[in-house]
Design an enzyme around this catalytic site. Structure first.
Site, mmCIF file in Angstrom:
data_model
loop_
_atom_site.group_PDB
_atom_site.id
_atom_site.type_symbol
_atom_site.label_atom_id
_atom_site.label_comp_id
_atom_site.label_asym_id
_atom_site.label_seq_id
_atom_site.Cartn_x
_atom_site.Cartn_y
_atom_site.Cartn_z
ATOM 1 N N CYS A 104 0.832 -1.203 0.000
ATOM 2 C CA CYS A 104 0.000 0.000 0.000
ATOM 3 C C CYS A 104 0.871 1.259 0.000
ATOM 4 O O CYS A 104 1.490 1.560 -1.013
ATOM 5 C CB CYS A 104 -0.981 -0.028 1.163
ATOM 6 S SG CYS A 104 -2.377 1.114 0.934
ATOM 7 N N HIS A 199 -3.867 -4.970 -0.129
ATOM 8 C CA HIS A 199 -3.436 -5.567 1.135
ATOM 9 C C HIS A 199 -3.458 -7.091 1.035
ATOM 10 O O HIS A 199 -4.498 -7.719 1.252
ATOM 11 C CB HIS A 199 -4.348 -5.099 2.277
ATOM 12 C CG HIS A 199 -4.137 -3.680 2.672
ATOM 13 N ND1 HIS A 199 -3.478 -3.309 3.820
ATOM 14 C CD2 HIS A 199 -4.481 -2.519 2.050
ATOM 15 C CE1 HIS A 199 -3.440 -1.988 3.899
ATOM 16 N NE2 HIS A 199 -4.045 -1.489 2.828
ATOM 17 N N GLU A 201 -2.340 -9.044 3.145
ATOM 18 C CA GLU A 201 -2.534 -9.550 4.506
ATOM 19 C C GLU A 201 -3.984 -9.463 4.967
ATOM 20 O O GLU A 201 -4.308 -9.892 6.085
ATOM 21 C CB GLU A 201 -1.628 -8.779 5.472
ATOM 22 C CG GLU A 201 -2.071 -7.364 5.824
ATOM 23 C CD GLU A 201 -1.825 -6.323 4.739
ATOM 24 O OE1 GLU A 201 -2.103 -5.136 4.990
ATOM 25 O OE2 GLU A 201 -1.349 -6.696 3.640
#
Length: 768
Positions: A104, A199, A201
């Site tokens: 990001c 993202h 994650e």
């Protein structure tokens, strides 16, 4: 996506992988984002040993000392340019040394660090899922062609500014427009540096663990060192929503052009910068006065005219002089003999701005024959031409390669309508024909092909036979030394443009003289044998006559009510008659300028100082202190004052409203001492004058050293016994004292002492 399609991709009851020895010291820079610890979790689950460090709690030296095996830059709020702390410096240092992965904001830092731009996308996304298309390489190795990802961002890298060293590795659709995409991934073509805008994650992102796993397999700082070939292949372009755009090789010129079109379109919507706002300002005649660009090119102290360019960076050379001060550089160029100063105003690739041009124009105010100012820009709209004129440009650049004939003609005629003859740039025989048919008076041949940015210094010479004799031809780009110039002299080229070589030159004037085959035209220092001497506080005809016969140049009378040295109007008129009827003991020779003096630029104060010296008599100075302008003007007319001295806190602008030269008093900490084109000369004094208080000599030195072109009259506690020593104490700055002023120093018991006047004039004249 429908809610039924949302899948939790986070690790459920995860088992940590065995320790990964090749990722034994991963540094994760925390940009103050809660997702940092999700990134940490994914890395640790893959066996990495990770240390989290906030972006403002470590220096680059400390980070280097930790010897990380890999570097990961976390998400974060804000903009990478201002809110990423150590992240950018870390990327720039470790790139090519160890693998780097950005998430990001981490990706945005990668783009910013290598010269790209991060800007708003037009969407604000918070937990939005999108379909990702990728190239199957790097972090995406082994993933299906389309992956569901999660996005939390409103900023992203812009397509038109992605530097050549980076490639787009993935993208997502922008809103509902299938033809527009947002960059979701970038990768360095040589270094093992990769970023993702989304993202991995997040629990809603597919294959996030695999992406981190692929990164942690990297151990070397380059793709070659990791045994990887990451050059983009056919799979990625086939997956793109608009294949022709993805495969087309875009030239640097096209990139810059597209970026400028978008930037100008946006600027035109801003209140105060709209076309109607600029036109209204122009109609108020607020644009600075202009000069003829072709005429100034014909004036040069050298065989060829010099177009000196202010250039902080370029697409081909990168940063050249990032911290250059445009107005200071402009003054150097003017003093070195430049006929034109080219100001690059493109902000992304050349690091310039229209504010540079505005400052350059202000810095040249008051020069006797200032250089013309060129706005060097990628111009495609009348708006940019009007903006240039309002900022002080005398001409603009029109590039034939980027304009169709109809638009070129329209812009050319519009520029002429504002009094500016454009510089028309060409690179090929066809472009030269267009410029000649247009009737351009000044044609610049760019030796650099703007498509490839390759330089061929023979380009100009090959096109000369197409040019009418009356047309001024300028050679542009790639000129670095005298050998590059010789052929142009023989071929009839009238001017050359030099940028990078001048920006890097340690001595601008010497470089210009060597380049153009002439002598360095440094401005002569004020003669140390002829300082101006002003005797102030004169109250009698006898005092005025004695001062003039002793050799004084300026006779000052105080016209301030309530001061002990004030003279009434009837006495002032008698003194005025004496001043104008008493000849100098030795007339100053009247020199007729010879040669090419009109082709050079003389700094304002060097020129203005000459206006305070009459060849056959002294000049009468009326001293005023915070009195109305109307009173000053009336007294000047009534008493026949040759010079007005403003000794209070009067506005600088008054100097332009008073019809005779103006001396303005300044304290040592007062602003505006070196401001050109207002007061004729500044006078340094303490308090209200006449106090006999000496000035702080160290502070005087500092003021004089602050500006090479500054010239002053020195006052404050001078007398026949100390004037010589005080001038000598100024050392190498002493030549900037073009005059001295005395009042109490030639008095005895408050009355002018004729012997002291004679002694002071003699001492002052011999002090230089």
């Amino acid at each position: 996506m429908a809610d039924t399609a949302l899948v939790d991709h986070s690790p459920h009851h995860p088992t940590k992988a065995p320790r990964l020895e090749t990722a034994s010291n991963v540094i994760l820079i925390d940009n103050y984002d809660s997702f940092t610890w999700n990134v940490y979790q994914y890395l640790v689950l893959e066996g990495a040993t990770v240390t989290v460090i906030r972006n403002d709690e470590i220096s680059l030296e400390e980070l280097i000392a930790k010897k990380p095996t890999q570097l990961v830059v976390s998400p974060g709020p804000g903009h990478p340019k201002s809110d990423a702390g150590i992240s950018n410096a870390a990327i720039q240092y470790f790139a090519g040394k160890i693998p780097i992965f950005g998430v990001c904001m981490g990706q945005q830092c990668i783009i910013h660090s290598f010269g790209g731009k991060v800007d708003v996308t037009g969407e604000i996304l918070h937990g939005k899922t999108s379909v990702l298309k990728h190239d199957g390489r790097g972090a995406y190795e082994g993933l299906p062609p389309s992956v569901i990802i999660t996005r939390y961002h409103s900023l992203a890298g812009t397509h038109s500014t992605i530097p050549e060293c980076l490639e787009v590795s993935s993208f997502a659709q922008l809103g509902e427009d299938a033809d527009k995409t947002v960059i979701m991934g970038v990768r360095h073509k040589q270094f093992a540096v990769e970023g993702v805008q989304f993202h991995p994650e997040s629990i809603l992102t597919e294959h996030g663990q695999t992406m981190f796993r692929n990164f942690l397999k990297l151990t070397a700082g380059t793709w070659e060192g990791n045994g990887k070939d990451v050059a983009q292949g056919g799979n990625f372009t086939a997956a793109a929503p608009n294949p022709p755009k993805a495969t087309k090789k875009v030239s640097i010129l096209e990139k810059i052009y597209d970026h400028r079109r978008a930037a100008v379109a946006k600027q035109k919507t801003i209140p105060s910068q709209r076309p109607s706002d600029l036109q209204a300002a122009y109609e108020l005649s607020v644009a600075p006065p202009q000069i003829s660009f072709p005429d100034r090119l014909r004036q040069s102290a050298y065989p060829l005219s010099l177009m000196a360019e202010i250039k902080r960076a370029s697409p081909s050379k990168g940063l050249i002089a990032e911290h250059a001060c445009a107005p200071a550089q402009a003054r150097q160029y003017a003093k070195a003999g430049a006929s034109v100063i080219s100001v690059l105003t493109e902000p992304e690739w050349f690091k310039g701005s229209i504010d540079d041009l505005r400052a350059v124009r202000a810095s040249l105010e008051g020069l006797t024959n200032r250089p013309a100012i060129l706005r060097k820009e990628f111009i495609f709209d009348e708006y940019q031409i009007l903006e240039a004129r309002l900022a002080g440009a005398d001409t603009v650049l029109l590039i034939v390669k980027m304009l169709d004939t109809e638009l070129l003609t329209r812009l050319y005629l519009y520029s002429q309508s504002l009094g500016m003859e454009p510089l028309v740039e060409v690179n090929t025989p066809d472009e030269m024909k267009i410029a000649v048919d247009l009737g351009a008076q000044v044609i610049g041949v760019n030796n650099r092909d703007l498509t490839s940015f390759e330089v061929d210094l023979g380009t100009t010479s090959r096109l000369m036979d197409q040019v009418p004799e009356s047309t001024i031809v300028c050679a542009l780009s790639g000129i670095s030394g005298p050998k590059d110039v010789e052929a142009y002299k023989k071929d009839g080229v009238k001017a050359i443009l030099v940028g990078e070589a001048l920006m890097r030159a340690p001595d601008t004037a010497a470089f210009v003289a060597e380049l153009l085959g002439g002598q360095s035209k440094k401005l002569p220092l004020q003669s140390r044998n002829s300082p101006l001497v002003k005797i102030c506080g004169t109250r009698t005809e006898e005092g005025a006559r004695a001062a003039i016969e002793a050799g004084a140049d300026l006779i000052g009378i105080i016209l301030v009510e309530g001061r002990k040295r004030t003279v009434p109007d009837d006495v002032a008129l008698q003194i005025s008659k004496v001043v104008k009827s008493t000849p100098r003991p030795t007339p100053y020779p009247t020199e007729v300028p010879q040669g090419d003096t009109d082709a050079t630029s003389v700094d304002y104060f060097d020129h203005s100082a000459t206006t305070l010296r009459h060849p056959t008599r002294a000049l009468l100075v009326g001293v005023f202190l915070n009195q109305p302008l109307s009173y000053v003007l009336a007294q000047q007319q009534k008493l026949g004052l040759d010079v007005v001295q403003l000794h209070g806190s009067e506005p600088l602008e008054w100097s332009r409203l008073i019809p005779v030269p103006v001396i303005r008093k300044f304290g040592l900490d007062e602003f505006g001492i070196a401001r050109r084109a207002y007061h004729t000369l500044p006078l340094l004094d303490s308090g209200a004058g006449g106090s006999g208080e000496l000035l702080d000599q160290m502070r005087v030195k500092q003021i004089l050293k602050s500006d090479d072109g500054l010239r002053v009259i020195l006052a404050g506690g001078l007398d026949p016994l100390n004037v010589t020593e005080i001038i000598k104490q100024l050392d190498e700055s002493g030549y900037k004292i073009v005059g001295v002023d005395v009042s109490s120093g030639v008095e005895t018991n408050g009355v002018q002492d004729l012997d002291k006047i004679r002694s002071f004039v003699q001492a002052a004249k011999s002090a230089f």
